[in-house]
Write an enzyme that holds these catalytic residues in place. Sequence first.
Site, PDB file in Angstrom:
ATOM      1  N   ALA A  71       3.922   1.935  -0.240  1.00  0.00           N
ATOM      2  CA  ALA A  71       4.375   3.206  -0.812  1.00  0.00           C
ATOM      3  C   ALA A  71       3.414   3.726  -1.877  1.00  0.00           C
ATOM      4  O   ALA A  71       3.233   4.940  -2.013  1.00  0.00           O
ATOM      5  CB  ALA A  71       5.772   3.044  -1.392  1.00  0.00           C
ATOM      6  N   THR A  72       2.792   2.833  -2.622  1.00  0.00           N
ATOM      7  CA  THR A  72       1.863   3.282  -3.669  1.00  0.00           C
ATOM      8  C   THR A  72       0.763   4.133  -3.045  1.00  0.00           C
ATOM      9  O   THR A  72       0.473   5.243  -3.502  1.00  0.00           O
ATOM     10  CB  THR A  72       1.239   2.065  -4.386  1.00  0.00           C
ATOM     11  OG1 THR A  72       2.292   1.324  -4.993  1.00  0.00           O
ATOM     12  CG2 THR A  72       0.229   2.478  -5.440  1.00  0.00           C
ATOM     13  N   ASN A 151      14.977   3.719  -7.878  1.00  0.00           N
ATOM     14  CA  ASN A 151      14.910   2.269  -7.655  1.00  0.00           C
ATOM     15  C   ASN A 151      15.434   1.430  -8.809  1.00  0.00           C
ATOM     16  O   ASN A 151      15.662   0.242  -8.650  1.00  0.00           O
ATOM     17  CB  ASN A 151      13.461   1.862  -7.343  1.00  0.00           C
ATOM     18  CG  ASN A 151      12.492   2.344  -8.392  1.00  0.00           C
ATOM     19  OD1 ASN A 151      12.402   3.548  -8.659  1.00  0.00           O
ATOM     20  ND2 ASN A 151      11.786   1.441  -9.016  1.00  0.00           N
ATOM     21  N   SER A 200       8.151   2.279   2.841  1.00  0.00           N
ATOM     22  CA  SER A 200       7.451   0.989   2.707  1.00  0.00           C
ATOM     23  C   SER A 200       8.272  -0.105   3.398  1.00  0.00           C
ATOM     24  O   SER A 200       9.481  -0.217   3.175  1.00  0.00           O
ATOM     25  CB  SER A 200       7.284   0.674   1.213  1.00  0.00           C
ATOM     26  OG  SER A 200       6.499  -0.472   1.031  1.00  0.00           O
ATOM     27  N   CYS A 325      10.020 -11.258 -22.279  1.00  0.00           N
ATOM     28  CA  CYS A 325      10.355 -12.157 -23.390  1.00  0.00           C
ATOM     29  C   CYS A 325       9.330 -12.077 -24.510  1.00  0.00           C
ATOM     30  O   CYS A 325       9.639 -12.309 -25.659  1.00  0.00           O
ATOM     31  CB  CYS A 325      10.402 -13.594 -22.889  1.00  0.00           C
ATOM     32  SG  CYS A 325      11.983 -13.955 -22.166  1.00  0.00           S
TER      33      CYS A 325
END
Length: 380
Positions: A71-72, A151, A200, A325
């Site tokens: 898809a990119t 998404n 995709s 994190c």
Amino acid sequence: MIYFDNAGSTIVDNDVLNLFVEDTNKFIANPSALHGLGMKENYDIINFKRELLTSLKLSPSTHDVIFTSGATEANNLAILGFARKNKNKGKHLITSKIEHPSVLNVFKELEKEGFSVTYLDVKENGTIDINEFKKALNEETILVSTMYINNECGCILNIEEIRAAIKESGNKKVVLHSDLASSFGKYRIDFNLFDLFTISAYKLHGIKGIGALIKRKNVELESLVYGGGQEDNLRSGTLSYSLIHSAVYAFIKGNKDVENKSKYIQELHDYALSKLNEIEGIKIHNNFNRKTPYIINFSTLNKEASIVVEALSNKEIYVSSKSSCSSKLKTISYVIYEVTKNEEEALNSIRISFSKYNKIEEIDEFINALKEILASIKGK
Ligand code: PMP
């Protein structure tokens, strides 16, 4: 293991994988070769494209399929390729603030090339203000790109209204592109709404490394890749017969029976939602006009989401979070920020996303683990 990150990537279906392996062993030629083997592969690929278009209720006489790495690349080809090729017609482009980076960063690039871009807000209810959109459309506008299902938060944008507003404006130069990477096979979509759209394979149980841009034949693009001229000179490079065949198979299969498949996912969604609603200290982002059952996004209110996601991962329960994190990498989800306008919630958002392989029992296990983890970590 519990895998609730299906918006990130899905498990490859066995039949898709078997097809890929069989074809890889059988079809050894280069589809551009002029001998019989190559010509047979090329002929088949043309037919795969026809089958795909027909299954989407599009005609091979009006539409083309260009296979890409995913898809990119399809988003880049649609947006960069269209803007560069058609810059003499106008230099204004419109998109939304909640697009994937493979759309947003392309628009940033085009700004450097002298285009002006309107980045539309998305309201709390997951829609674009249609009056804002109408105000943004002008004589210079040549391209609008908005996704269908987001998404991260799962909201469904009001792209039908956008299409109608483009028509109403009378500006015939404007083409509509949609990144359907997270939408395809998840909702009954009228593909005729778009002039160009992106899909995709690995988002719906296909193999990674292949996607497609589907476009109306009269939409002209400039290639981003120069070489042997494959794919109508729009995407040079040797075609992979087996990847293409397996992807087309996955696309056609994925787009069949969408409503029935969604019913099962809706059951998972509703059950998970009812259980999540019982947990104190989380806020579910669910106030959208339309929303996919495949995705639930919530924020932990005074606990760091990155810690929760890591603790879940240690129990082999895989969910997704935009924050990390490491304090150095503290990034917020710009999508959740856009629909909440709340930095804390955007920093501490967690996405769970389902597929047909998930089971109700997994939700119970996930909820128990989540409760345990939330109780064990200190508030901020
Ligand atoms: N668009 C959307 C909406 C996505 O979710 C993704 C993958 N996260 C992409 C584009 C990029 O897709 P690919 O990995 O196939 O390049």
